[in-house]
Design a protein around this motif. Structure first.
Motif, short mmCIF file in Angstrom:
data_model
loop_
_atom_site.label_atom_id
_atom_site.label_comp_id
_atom_site.label_asym_id
_atom_site.label_seq_id
_atom_site.Cartn_x
_atom_site.Cartn_y
_atom_site.Cartn_z
N VAL A 108 37.05 40.98 46.72
CA VAL A 108 37.18 39.53 46.71
C VAL A 108 36.09 38.92 45.83
O VAL A 108 35.08 39.57 45.53
N GLY A 109 36.30 37.69 45.43
CA GLY A 109 35.33 37.03 44.57
C GLY A 109 35.38 37.51 43.15
O GLY A 109 34.45 37.26 42.37
N CYS A 110 36.48 38.19 42.78
CA CYS A 110 36.62 38.76 41.43
C CYS A 110 35.40 39.62 41.10
O CYS A 110 34.72 39.44 40.07
N LYS A 111 35.17 40.56 42.00
CA LYS A 111 34.07 41.50 41.83
C LYS A 111 34.60 42.92 41.98
O LYS A 111 35.71 43.15 42.41
N GLY A 112 33.73 43.90 41.64
CA GLY A 112 34.11 45.30 41.74
C GLY A 112 34.81 45.78 40.49
O GLY A 112 34.59 45.28 39.39
N LYS A 113 35.71 46.74 40.65
CA LYS A 113 36.46 47.27 39.51
C LYS A 113 37.49 46.24 39.07
O LYS A 113 38.08 45.52 39.89
N SER A 114 37.71 46.15 37.75
CA SER A 114 38.69 45.20 37.24
C SER A 114 39.59 45.85 36.20
O SER A 114 39.26 46.89 35.63
N ALA A 115 40.72 45.22 35.96
CA ALA A 115 41.65 45.66 34.93
C ALA A 115 42.50 44.47 34.52
O ALA A 115 42.80 43.59 35.33
N VAL A 116 42.87 44.44 33.24
CA VAL A 116 43.76 43.39 32.74
C VAL A 116 45.19 43.90 32.79
O VAL A 116 45.48 45.01 32.35
N VAL A 117 46.08 43.09 33.34
CA VAL A 117 47.50 43.44 33.39
C VAL A 117 48.30 42.34 32.71
O VAL A 117 47.94 41.16 32.78
N LYS B 150 43.61 39.13 35.22
CA LYS B 150 42.64 40.17 35.55
C LYS B 150 42.67 40.41 37.05
O LYS B 150 42.59 39.46 37.84
N ILE B 151 42.83 41.68 37.43
CA ILE B 151 42.85 42.04 38.84
C ILE B 151 41.52 42.71 39.20
O ILE B 151 40.89 43.35 38.36
N TRP B 152 41.10 42.54 40.45
CA TRP B 152 39.80 43.04 40.91
C TRP B 152 39.95 43.80 42.22
O TRP B 152 40.84 43.51 43.03
#
Length: 297
Positions: A266-275, A261-263
């Motif tokens: 930082v901190g794995c926050k904000g918009k995300s998507a699975v690649v 999962k990309i964000w």
């Protein structure tokens, strides 16, 4: 942005007058990688080379060898490794380039099923074949592992293939990104990552996540699009820590084996998507400022 040391990413994969008449023309975790298997021109299987995810630089390859070797280097130095990277060149997007950014081509008079290279002699001087030493390495970014193969040439050397098509450079391409070989003789064309004839730029299609992909154990991220870690201040960084990995800056492309999962923050926050596959440009996924953190595992 400071340049970082790059981790080796072997863990990412489990496993002039120029004569053209002869060429059809008239005047581009921790698991060890698995050796690539291919079918040569005589129909036999051989362990020809090792495929590694990422670029030559991200894998800490000798940059005075392989695709980056100086012209005067001996053949055995030039054939130590080959790099295949999905990129853009001129009006061709996507197109595959080598480690120095030169466009790679396919020849209509060759065959892909079975692989057969027919450009020899003077033709091969104009269109140098992409060859690798037996037991050498092939670095891939934006190219599927199972699309890469090898074929034995008439002189006994091993030529790299993509979807069965033998790969070549064009001698008149003197600068990275040149595409002077495109359309020569109506038989030579840049090659796309899926082995097709490259054409004018098309609107990129965002990648879709493959269902059931195993969690990725590591990834390499590039500050430039198209897995570029050589132009200007572009660089790559490797991550292999389970959980959330913060990045120093925004990264515009990545190579990966498995699901992550990309964000956007930082901190794995904000918009995300699975690649689940290599991504040459994250902006179509909604990351105009790049990826700033990645969750592994």
């Amino acid at each position: 942005m400071p340049r970082k040391h790059v981790w080796p990413l072997a863990a990412l994969l489990a496993a002039g007058t120029i004569a053209l008449s002869a060429c059809g023309g008239t005047t581009g975790g921790t698991a060890a990688p698995a050796p690539a298997q291919s079918q040569d021109s005589e129909g036999g299987n051989a362990k020809d080379a090792t495929l590694l995810s990422g670029t030559a630089r991200s894998n800490k390859a000798d940059e005075k060898a392989g695709d980056m070797a100086p012209p005067e280097a001996p053949t055995e130095v030039k054939e130590k490794w080959v790099s295949l990277r999905a990129s853009a060149a001129g009006e061709l997007d996507p197109v595959v380039v080598n480690g120095s950014g030169f466009t790679l081509y396919r020849f209509d008079k060759d065959t892909a099923e079975p692989s057969k290279a027919t450009c020899n002699g003077d033709c091969a001087k104009t269109w140098p074949p992409v060859t690798v030493a037996k037991g050498g390495k092939v670095f891939i970014a934006g190219v599927k592992q199972d699309a890469v193969g090898f074929v034995k040439r008439d002189d006994g050397s091993i030529q790299v293939t993509l979807k069965g098509w033998p790969l070549y450079r064009f001698a008149k391409d003197v600068n990275p990104g040149d595409t002077l070989g495109q359309g020569v003789g109506g038989t030579w064309f840049g090659i796309t990552p899926d082995g097709k004839k490259a054409g004018p730029t098309e609107k990129p299609v965002p990648p879709t996540a493959a269902p059931g992909a195993k969690p990725a154990q590591s990834a390499t991220l590039f500050s430039g699009k198209n897995f570029d870690d050589t132009t200007g201040t572009n660089f790559a960084t490797g991550i292999a820590t389970p959980g959330c990995n913060d990045l120093r800056g925004g990264f515009l492309s990545l190579t990966i084996s498995g699901s992550a999962k990309i964000w956007s923050e930082v901190g794995c926050k904000g918009k995300s998507a699975v690649v689940t596959d290599d991504v040459a440009d994250v902006t179509p996924l909604g990351f105009p400022a790049g990826v700033k953190s990645v969750f592994l595992g």
